[in-house]
Design a protein around this motif. Structure first.
Motif, short mmCIF file in Angstrom:
data_model
loop_
_atom_site.label_atom_id
_atom_site.label_comp_id
_atom_site.label_asym_id
_atom_site.label_seq_id
_atom_site.Cartn_x
_atom_site.Cartn_y
_atom_site.Cartn_z
N ASP A 52 1.48 1.82 -5.74
CA ASP A 52 1.91 1.31 -4.44
C ASP A 52 1.55 2.26 -3.31
O ASP A 52 1.17 1.84 -2.22
CB ASP A 52 3.44 1.11 -4.43
N ASN B 57 -0.07 -1.13 -1.00
CA ASN B 57 0.25 -1.23 0.42
C ASN B 57 -0.99 -1.10 1.30
O ASN B 57 -1.15 -1.82 2.29
CB ASN B 57 1.27 -0.15 0.80
N GLY C 85 7.12 2.93 2.02
CA GLY C 85 6.86 1.90 3.03
C GLY C 85 5.84 2.36 4.06
O GLY C 85 5.79 3.53 4.43
N CYS D 151 5.96 -3.22 2.54
CA CYS D 151 6.02 -2.54 1.24
C CYS D 151 5.95 -3.64 0.20
O CYS D 151 6.81 -4.53 0.16
CB CYS D 151 7.31 -1.72 1.10
N THR E 199 7.29 -8.03 2.66
CA THR E 199 7.36 -7.59 1.27
C THR E 199 7.15 -8.81 0.38
O THR E 199 6.80 -9.89 0.86
CB THR E 199 8.69 -6.87 0.96
#
Length: 250
Positions: free
Chosen positions: A102, A110, A131, A174, A195
């Motif tokens: 991520d 992301n 995030g 995120c 998200t």
């Protein structure tokens, strides 16, 4: 051609899993016995993906969602037994990277979602800085305009909970099941948070704070990091790579 150890070292060097507190083991999850000529990537180590990789004559599989998670039943029975049996019978290596995939600033979920949507990150927020937050390459007149854009790009419907109709200046995102990051996104100054999933409390927070919440699908938001990383590593090591999509409506 390379071996499983060299492949795992390359993934570790790129994704740096030691920097993260995660929900399961990152890296090699099932050791195969094949030299690696073809690396297959996918989102989840499902039976369907494993079978498709075997059909493609893959020697290794790279995924975001692996087999083992903190707190699960450790017995190898049922669906777990079948997935592992297939990997071991065919000697296929399985690599899985969760939060490190991520977070990677260029190749991660992301970053790849931002590339697709035309978002430019200039900051991080939330637990372990997972995030991303920034502005769009274009402006959107309202959260619904942005939701329509996301739906077109990802090819699926988007849940949009928005109270304020004003323009979107700052977007936080995120991927996956990051609905718990919403309050951090609000504190970071976002007008909209994107998200994969939404839970019951976030709808109320969106209405009460004026910060819009967009849920675009867990799988849909996390389709892009695994092939980006696997393709990068495959090219560096001189092996073949193929992404296999296993559709998931979630």
């Amino acid at each position: 051609m390379t071996d499983g150890k060299t492949l795992g070292e390359a993934f570790d060097a790129l994704l740096e899993p030691q920097k993260f507190r995660d929900y399961g083991p990152n890296g090699l999850q099932v050791e195969g016995d094949r030299a690696v000529k073809l690396l297959v990537s996918g989102v989840t180590a499902s039976r369907a993906l494993i079978e498709a990789a075997i059909e493609a004559q893959a020697d290794a599989i790279f995924v975001h969602h692996g087999l083992f998670w903190r707190g699960q039943d450790g017995r190898i029975t049922g669906w777990m037994r079948e997935r592992i049996r297939l990997l071991l019978t065919h000697g296929v290596h399985l690599f899985a990277y969760h939060l490190p995939l991520d977070a990677h600033p260029e190749l991660g979920n992301n970053a790849q979602l931002a590339r697709l949507l035309g978002l430019r990150a200039d900051g991080r927020f939330g637990e372990q800085d997972l995030g991303f937050i920034g502005a769009g390459a274009q402006s959107w007149a309202s959260p619904q305009f942005l939701a329509d854009h996301v739906a077109r790009v990802l090819g699926r419907s988007v849940t949009c909970v928005a109270q304020a109709p004003g323009p979107v200046r700052r977007v936080a995102w995120c991927t996956g099941g990051a609905q718990s990051y919403f309050e951090s996104a609000i504190a970071a100054g976002a007008d909209v948070f994107i998200t994969g999933e939404i839970s019951e409390p976030q709808a109320h927070l969106a209405r009460e704070t004026g910060v819009a919440f967009l849920a675009c699908g867990h799988h849909a938001s996390e389709r892009y990091g695994a092939p980006a990383v696997a393709g990068h590593i495959a090219k560096a090591l001189g092996i073949a790579h193929r992404f296999i999509e296993i559709d998931n409506p979630a």
